[in-house]
Write an enzyme that holds these catalytic residues in place. Structure first.
Site, PDB file in Angstrom:
ATOM      1  N   LYS A 233     -29.816 -18.311 -17.139  1.00  0.00           N
ATOM      2  CA  LYS A 233     -31.088 -17.823 -16.507  1.00  0.00           C
ATOM      3  C   LYS A 233     -31.336 -16.638 -16.973  1.00  0.00           C
ATOM      4  O   LYS A 233     -32.720 -15.958 -17.467  1.00  0.00           O
ATOM      5  CB  LYS A 233     -31.304 -18.018 -15.239  1.00  0.00           C
ATOM      6  CG  LYS A 233     -32.641 -17.784 -14.549  1.00  0.00           C
ATOM      7  CD  LYS A 233     -32.704 -17.584 -13.036  1.00  0.00           C
ATOM      8  CE  LYS A 233     -34.002 -17.515 -12.575  1.00  0.00           C
ATOM      9  NZ  LYS A 233     -35.074 -18.346 -12.665  1.00  0.00           N
TER      10      LYS A 233
ATOM     11  N   SER B 204     -36.954  -9.338 -16.790  1.00  0.00           N
ATOM     12  CA  SER B 204     -38.622  -8.683 -16.451  1.00  0.00           C
ATOM     13  C   SER B 204     -39.200  -8.096 -17.372  1.00  0.00           C
ATOM     14  O   SER B 204     -40.426  -8.362 -17.465  1.00  0.00           O
ATOM     15  CB  SER B 204     -38.321  -7.848 -15.257  1.00  0.00           C
ATOM     16  OG  SER B 204     -37.508  -8.425 -14.174  1.00  0.00           O
TER      17      SER B 204
ATOM     18  N   ARG C 114     -27.594 -15.255 -10.026  1.00  0.00           N
ATOM     19  CA  ARG C 114     -27.124 -14.082  -9.380  1.00  0.00           C
ATOM     20  C   ARG C 114     -25.964 -14.486  -8.154  1.00  0.00           C
ATOM     21  O   ARG C 114     -24.961 -13.767  -7.937  1.00  0.00           O
ATOM     22  CB  ARG C 114     -28.222 -13.362  -8.314  1.00  0.00           C
ATOM     23  CG  ARG C 114     -29.458 -13.008  -9.059  1.00  0.00           C
ATOM     24  CD  ARG C 114     -29.126 -11.959  -9.941  1.00  0.00           C
ATOM     25  NE  ARG C 114     -30.337 -11.420 -10.860  1.00  0.00           N
ATOM     26  CZ  ARG C 114     -30.010 -10.824 -11.807  1.00  0.00           C
ATOM     27  NH1 ARG C 114     -29.192 -10.414 -12.439  1.00  0.00           N
ATOM     28  NH2 ARG C 114     -31.549 -10.360 -12.552  1.00  0.00           N
TER      29      ARG C 114
ATOM     30  N   SER D 166     -40.410  -4.583  -4.006  1.00  0.00           N
ATOM     31  CA  SER D 166     -39.598  -4.232  -5.330  1.00  0.00           C
ATOM     32  C   SER D 166     -40.942  -3.318  -5.775  1.00  0.00           C
ATOM     33  O   SER D 166     -41.394  -3.778  -6.959  1.00  0.00           O
ATOM     34  CB  SER D 166     -39.529  -5.326  -5.989  1.00  0.00           C
ATOM     35  OG  SER D 166     -38.846  -5.132  -7.282  1.00  0.00           O
TER      36      SER D 166
ATOM     37  N   HIS E 274     -36.431 -16.866  -2.975  1.00  0.00           N
ATOM     38  CA  HIS E 274     -36.012 -16.582  -4.415  1.00  0.00           C
ATOM     39  C   HIS E 274     -35.421 -17.983  -4.716  1.00  0.00           C
ATOM     40  O   HIS E 274     -36.059 -19.039  -4.334  1.00  0.00           O
ATOM     41  CB  HIS E 274     -34.886 -15.461  -4.318  1.00  0.00           C
ATOM     42  CG  HIS E 274     -35.686 -14.246  -4.633  1.00  0.00           C
ATOM     43  ND1 HIS E 274     -35.605 -13.138  -5.653  1.00  0.00           N
ATOM     44  CD2 HIS E 274     -36.832 -13.757  -3.903  1.00  0.00           C
ATOM     45  CE1 HIS E 274     -36.186 -12.243  -5.212  1.00  0.00           C
ATOM     46  NE2 HIS E 274     -36.889 -12.300  -4.323  1.00  0.00           N
TER      47      HIS E 274
ATOM     48  N   GLU F  87     -32.810  -7.853  -5.599  1.00  0.00           N
ATOM     49  CA  GLU F  87     -32.240  -8.894  -6.692  1.00  0.00           C
ATOM     50  C   GLU F  87     -30.759  -8.679  -6.958  1.00  0.00           C
ATOM     51  O   GLU F  87     -29.998  -9.354  -7.206  1.00  0.00           O
ATOM     52  CB  GLU F  87     -32.679  -8.736  -7.876  1.00  0.00           C
ATOM     53  CG  GLU F  87     -32.752  -7.580  -8.674  1.00  0.00           C
ATOM     54  CD  GLU F  87     -33.895  -7.405  -9.893  1.00  0.00           C
ATOM     55  OE1 GLU F  87     -33.506  -7.140 -11.025  1.00  0.00           O
ATOM     56  OE2 GLU F  87     -35.066  -7.938  -9.500  1.00  0.00           O
TER      57      GLU F  87
END
Length: 424
Positions: free
Chosen positions: A408, A27, A383, A197, A338, A311
């Protein structure tokens, strides 16, 4: 990591005693690259994440006119330069690239075609495209509200005030705020609905300030005036969300894990992990060397609202399968948009391994049940690879599908996970 169809997640034997260093925050890295491209002078981004998403961002910025070069200290990003003609941007399945770069294309003079993997065509982007149109962008998506779409840059946009529904992703808001200093009148965004978020919004505002912008916020109203950005040197923090499987490992295996370089102060949502593991009975210490977590191998059931830290849901859901009482995760309906529908994927895959996991309107309900060996499908979602690794700590024979997709955010994850369990 070599390409392989599956990976047998290792079972924890003795108590863990390991020190782990995770790569830079995705991020933060991609926000830093965007702000560097909008700056007046080159910016050295230190300790950035080197992963598929980060490379896609650099490649996208290069198509828009902001070249970069790898140095011994990081990545040197040069400012956007004017250009004409047609270019194509490969989005892969990178949400930050799909959401952050269209506004930059609108500020230039190129005709820019956007497309990517099949998965990115299913991820929400329509509210952002609607807002960009309202700000004067010449945009053609054939009414899809999703890639592929084309933006014909006009050499700049005046900016102004716009309404935005960012309930599906806070990245829509961040996209407009990051580009706002380059609009001739700046941008004012009035949110419609609630953006998930909050930490990621705080991250965007903090980074704008560091690069010389002056964002203002009055609850759901955001204003970023025009500014000349400049920051010669920026260091990326370790990715705390990527650290999640390592942080929770002692709660299942017992022992101690140290995460090197964990910042004392941060806007990253992953910092909430400290509170999470403490609530689940771990001992937690944060000092100048990083974060230390010690667990007993037992954990209670819990109820967590993960709206601000969605996340983390895959890893936490896997963890709670081993709690000694029922658990519930709520506040994460937005995860259906997502990399995959994470709620459906988790309920399906955890149940297939013997778990008792069901979807709720905005989360998951998890009841303790014996788990068994089997294939854990990951749906091209990094994830979920991490969640599969957590399951394997307690369950022999968990075959994690397509482990390479974890590249990723953490290309060396599998090797680091084996090192966690066998530091020698």
């Amino acid at each position: 990591m070599p390409e392989q169809n599956s990976w047998t997640a290792p079972v924890a034997g003795d108590k863990i005693d390991a020190t782990i260093r995770v790569p830079g925050s995705k991020s933060i890295t991609n926000r830093a690259y965007v702000l560097a491209a909008l700056s007046a002078e080159p910016t050295l981004v230190r300790d950035p994440l080197d992963s598929r998403d980060a490379r896609l961002m650099l490649a996208a910025l290069a198509e828009l006119g902001a070249t970069s070069e790898h140095t011994a200290d990081g990545v040197l990003v040069h400012p956007l330069t004017p250009g004409e003609g047609e270019v194509s941007i490969a989005l892969g399945n990178a949400g930050t690239v799909a959401r952050f770069t269209p506004a930059l294309a609108a500020l230039g003079a190129r005709t820019v075609h956007f497309d990517g993997d099949a998965a990115i065509r299913r991820r929400p982007v329509a509210p952002l495209l609607t807002a960009l149109r309202a700000l004067g962008t010449d945009l053609d998506d054939d009414g899809r509200g999703a890639p592929p779409f084309t933006i014909r840059g006009s050499g700049g946009l005046p900016g102004g005030e716009v309404e935005l529904d960012s309930s599906a992703s806070s990245q829509f808001l961040s996209a407009l705020l990051l580009a706002a200093p380059a609009f001739s009148s700046g941008v004012t965004v009035r949110l419609v609905g609630t953006a998930p978020s909050e930490p990621h919004i705080a991250m965007t505002l903090d980074m704008l300030r560091r690069f010389g912008a002056a964002p203002e916020r009055d609850r759901d109203r955001f204003h970023v005036p025009p500014a000349s950005l400049s920051l010669a040197d920026y260091t990326v923090e370790p990715d705390l969300s990527t650290a999640a499987p390592f942080v929770v490992a002692p709660l299942l295996a017992g022992g101690t894990v140290r995460i090197a370089g964990w910042p004392r102060e941060t806007t990253q949502p992953g910092d909430w992990l400290r509170s999470l593991v403490r609530e689940l009975g771990a001992e937690v210490t944060l000092d100048d060397s990083g974060l230390t977590v010690t667990g007993t191998g037992r954990l209670p059931g819990a109820r967590f609202d993960l709206h601000e830290v969605g996340e983390l849901t895959p890893v936490i859901a896997a963890l709670l399968c081993f709690a000694d009482a029922p658990s519930e995760i709520s506040g994460v309906a937005h995860l259906r948009g997502h990399e995959t529908d994470r709620l459906a994927a988790l309920a399906t895959e955890l149940t297939a391994l013997g778990g008792d996991v069901s979807e709720t309107e905005d989360g998951l309900r998890i009841t303790p049940a014996p788990l068994h060996a089997g294939v854990f499908h990951t749906y091209d979602d990094h994830r979920l690879v991490m969640a599969g690794a957590v399951l394997g700590l307690r369950v022999a024979g968990v075959e994690v599908e397509n482990p390479a997709t974890v590249g990723k955010t953490f290309p060396g994850f599998v090797e680091a996970w084996h090192a966690l369990l066998d530091p020698a």
